[in-house]
Design an enzyme around this catalytic site. Structure first.
Site, PDB file in Angstrom:
ATOM      1  N   LYS A  17     -16.544 -90.223 -15.099  1.00  0.00           N
ATOM      2  CA  LYS A  17     -17.035 -91.946 -14.142  1.00  0.00           C
ATOM      3  C   LYS A  17     -18.702 -91.902 -14.868  1.00  0.00           C
ATOM      4  O   LYS A  17     -18.636 -92.983 -14.947  1.00  0.00           O
ATOM      5  CB  LYS A  17     -17.464 -92.173 -12.584  1.00  0.00           C
ATOM      6  N   LYS A  52      -4.655 -87.157 -15.241  1.00  0.00           N
ATOM      7  CA  LYS A  52      -4.365 -87.031 -14.204  1.00  0.00           C
ATOM      8  C   LYS A  52      -3.652 -88.711 -14.095  1.00  0.00           C
ATOM      9  O   LYS A  52      -4.678 -89.014 -15.086  1.00  0.00           O
ATOM     10  CB  LYS A  52      -5.840 -86.349 -13.468  1.00  0.00           C
ATOM     11  N   LYS A  71      -5.533 -93.777 -10.785  1.00  0.00           N
ATOM     12  CA  LYS A  71      -5.493 -96.227 -10.048  1.00  0.00           C
ATOM     13  C   LYS A  71      -6.145 -96.577 -11.093  1.00  0.00           C
ATOM     14  O   LYS A  71      -5.393 -97.449 -10.909  1.00  0.00           O
ATOM     15  CB  LYS A  71      -5.305 -96.325  -8.510  1.00  0.00           C
TER      16      LYS A  71
HETATM   17  P1  TYM Z   1      -9.239 -90.792  -3.617  1.00  0.00           P
HETATM   18  O1  TYM Z   1      -9.179 -92.364  -3.192  1.00  0.00           O
HETATM   19  O2  TYM Z   1      -9.402 -90.743  -5.579  1.00  0.00           O
HETATM   20  O3  TYM Z   1      -8.199 -90.434  -3.950  1.00  0.00           O
HETATM   21  C1  TYM Z   1      -7.198 -89.940  -2.414  1.00  0.00           C
HETATM   22  C2  TYM Z   1      -6.335 -88.140  -2.367  1.00  0.00           C
HETATM   23  O4  TYM Z   1      -5.557 -88.897  -2.687  1.00  0.00           O
HETATM   24  C3  TYM Z   1      -5.851 -87.039  -4.388  1.00  0.00           C
HETATM   25  N1  TYM Z   1      -5.103 -87.616  -5.692  1.00  0.00           N
HETATM   26  C4  TYM Z   1      -4.259 -87.567  -6.363  1.00  0.00           C
HETATM   27  N2  TYM Z   1      -3.553 -86.008  -5.744  1.00  0.00           N
HETATM   28  C5  TYM Z   1      -2.426 -85.602  -6.817  1.00  0.00           C
HETATM   29  N3  TYM Z   1      -2.405 -85.774  -7.966  1.00  0.00           N
HETATM   30  C6  TYM Z   1      -3.296 -87.495  -8.282  1.00  0.00           C
HETATM   31  N4  TYM Z   1      -3.506 -87.732  -9.351  1.00  0.00           N
HETATM   32  C7  TYM Z   1      -4.282 -87.723  -7.414  1.00  0.00           C
HETATM   33  N5  TYM Z   1      -5.292 -88.712  -7.632  1.00  0.00           N
HETATM   34  C8  TYM Z   1      -5.744 -88.696  -6.576  1.00  0.00           C
HETATM   35  C9  TYM Z   1      -7.229 -86.904  -4.317  1.00  0.00           C
HETATM   36  O5  TYM Z   1      -7.629 -85.592  -4.323  1.00  0.00           O
HETATM   37  C10 TYM Z   1      -7.114 -87.711  -2.601  1.00  0.00           C
HETATM   38  O6  TYM Z   1      -7.728 -86.429  -1.611  1.00  0.00           O
HETATM   39  N6  TYM Z   1     -13.876 -88.726  -2.104  1.00  0.00           N
HETATM   40  C11 TYM Z   1     -12.077 -88.760  -2.522  1.00  0.00           C
HETATM   41  C12 TYM Z   1     -11.742 -89.980  -0.473  1.00  0.00           C
HETATM   42  C13 TYM Z   1     -13.366 -89.357  -0.214  1.00  0.00           C
HETATM   43  C14 TYM Z   1     -12.937 -88.293   1.217  1.00  0.00           C
HETATM   44  C15 TYM Z   1     -13.872 -87.971   2.223  1.00  0.00           C
HETATM   45  C16 TYM Z   1     -11.613 -87.029   0.933  1.00  0.00           C
HETATM   46  C17 TYM Z   1     -14.078 -89.602   1.246  1.00  0.00           C
HETATM   47  N7  TYM Z   1     -14.601 -89.031   1.466  1.00  0.00           N
HETATM   48  C18 TYM Z   1     -13.628 -86.562   3.054  1.00  0.00           C
HETATM   49  C19 TYM Z   1     -11.741 -86.594   1.771  1.00  0.00           C
HETATM   50  C20 TYM Z   1     -12.896 -85.992   2.568  1.00  0.00           C
HETATM   51  C21 TYM Z   1     -11.221 -90.167  -3.359  1.00  0.00           C
HETATM   52  O7  TYM Z   1     -12.047 -90.801  -4.074  1.00  0.00           O
HETATM   53  O8  TYM Z   1     -10.053 -89.376  -3.067  1.00  0.00           O
END
Ligand code: TYM
Length: 334
Positions: free
Chosen positions: A114, A196, A199
């Site tokens: 990032k 990957k 979004k």
């Molecule tokens: P975020 O919002 O980027 O993504 C949410 C969840 O989706 C999963 N994910 C994917 N899984 C498979 N293939 C992909 N291409 C893909 N893109 C995203 C992510 O691994 C995630 O599980 N930091 C986290 C949000 C968060 C969180 C937490 C998660 C904040 N606090 C506490 C667990 C526990 C995040 O940015 O997810």
């Protein structure tokens, strides 16, 4: 309910959620809700680490709650809340910051990525992002965290911080384990299967949004980048595009990868991509119909958020008080 282990996870309301978020996370949130005491958050504070349009962030938060509900997360079984509604998350972050080293945050892959993609805005929040995430998890005595593969490093840091705090101040936090889907922990971009699916990708054909309509979904899959040897086999190393499509197909159709490979034996890529698109569109359609219904009911959505925040606060505040006491913050009592 009480004797089940606690599960915590969250999704950021940035952009529109993709089928990667669904396959890697939300689909499992639904599956795991009977086995654990589940707490699902919408990580809006995390979104502030990159530039956001305030109106869009607000809208995305509301819409993500509707998506959670439409996918089948049950607010009677789970706690569902918006991160910023529970102030303990930011408060615990401050304490955990004091036992976190800049070196370990600078090493995080997501921070490095990032920092590269948002060179004009490498802020302290971006670096501190994993500490806020650790606070999310540790406030709830969480045993398991279902996430996609990209969050593995953040879960490791959470474990390190929990152990470090416990060693220094005495047993306080449960040390959590990440759980990852067997297939689909990393759904790849449709336009570049070595990357990957994200979004925040600038190319809208690279991802399928959970908010896309049937025609858009099918069109995106027809354009999906594959390879030129016309064999439908599961081999993520050498055939990333085809293997990604097989994984997506398997999740949305409910057919195992092995059976999907048999089903498409001898078929051309064109046919295959169309079938994958159709399966995804068919899977998303009932979710969309339900989501659009729920979105209209602002009173209901607000009531879910308020009830969730109250229940989350009760647990989080108990942990935070314990932490404050352990580190020696004075509490005045009459
Ligand atoms: P975020 O919002 O980027 O993504 C949410 C969840 O989706 C999963 N994910 C994917 N899984 C498979 N293939 C992909 N291409 C893909 N893109 C995203 C992510 O691994 C995630 O599980 N930091 C986290 C949000 C968060 C969180 C937490 C998660 C904040 N606090 C506490 C667990 C526990 C995040 O940015 O997810």
């Amino acid at each position: 309910m009480e004797d089940k282990k606690t599960l915590f996870s969250a999704v950021q309301p940035s952009g529109t959620p993709t089928i990667g978020n669904y396959v890697g996370a939300i689909n499992n949130f639904v599956k795991l809700q009977d086995e654990y005491n589940c707490i699902y958050s919408i990580a809006d504070l995390h979104c502030l680490t990159v530039k956001q349009d305030p109106q869009s962030l607000k809208k995305a938060t509301y819409e993500l709650m509707a998506l959670y509900l439409a996918c089948g997360i049950d607010p009677e079984k789970c706690i569902m809340f918006v991160q910023s509604h529970v102030p303990c998350h930011a408060e615990l972050t401050w304490v955990l910051n004091t036992i976190t080293y800049p070196g370990e945050l600078g090493r995080m892959t997501q921070f490095k990525d990032k920092s590269r993609t948002h060179q004009d805005n490498v802020n302290m929040g971006l670096m501190d992002y994993p500490v806020l995430m650790a606070s999310d998890i540790l406030l709830y005595n969480t045993a398991v965290v279902p996430v996609g593969a990209d969050q593995k490093q953040h879960i490791e840091l959470t474990r390190d911080l929990a152990l470090r705090f416990n060693n220094r101040f005495g047993e306080t936090f449960t040390v959590p384990d990440g759980i990852f889907p067997k297939y689909g922990a990393k759904i790849m971009s449709l336009s570049d299967p070595t990357k990957k699916m994200s979004k925040s990708d600038e190319n809208i054909n690279a991802y399928v949004s959970m908010y896309d309509d049937t025609d858009t979904i099918i069109r995106k899959f027809k354009k999906a980048v594959t390879d030129s040897d016309n064999k439908i086999v599961f081999d993520p190393e050498n055939k990333a595009g085809i293997s990604n499509l097989l994984t997506i197909y398997s999740v949305f159709s409910g057919v195992s990868i092995e059976d999907a490979v048999k089903e498409f034996e001898g078929k051309g890529y064109g046919d295959f991509k169309l079938k994958v698109g159709e399966a995804v569109a068919e899977g998303i359609k009932p979710i969309t119909n339900k989501r659009l219904e729920i979105i209209k009911d602002k009173a209901y959505l607000n009531s879910v958020m308020i009830k969730g925040a109250e229940n989350a606060y009760r647990i989080a505040n108990r942990t935070l008080r314990k932490v404050y006491k352990k580190v020696g913050l004075y509490k005045a009592e009459l």
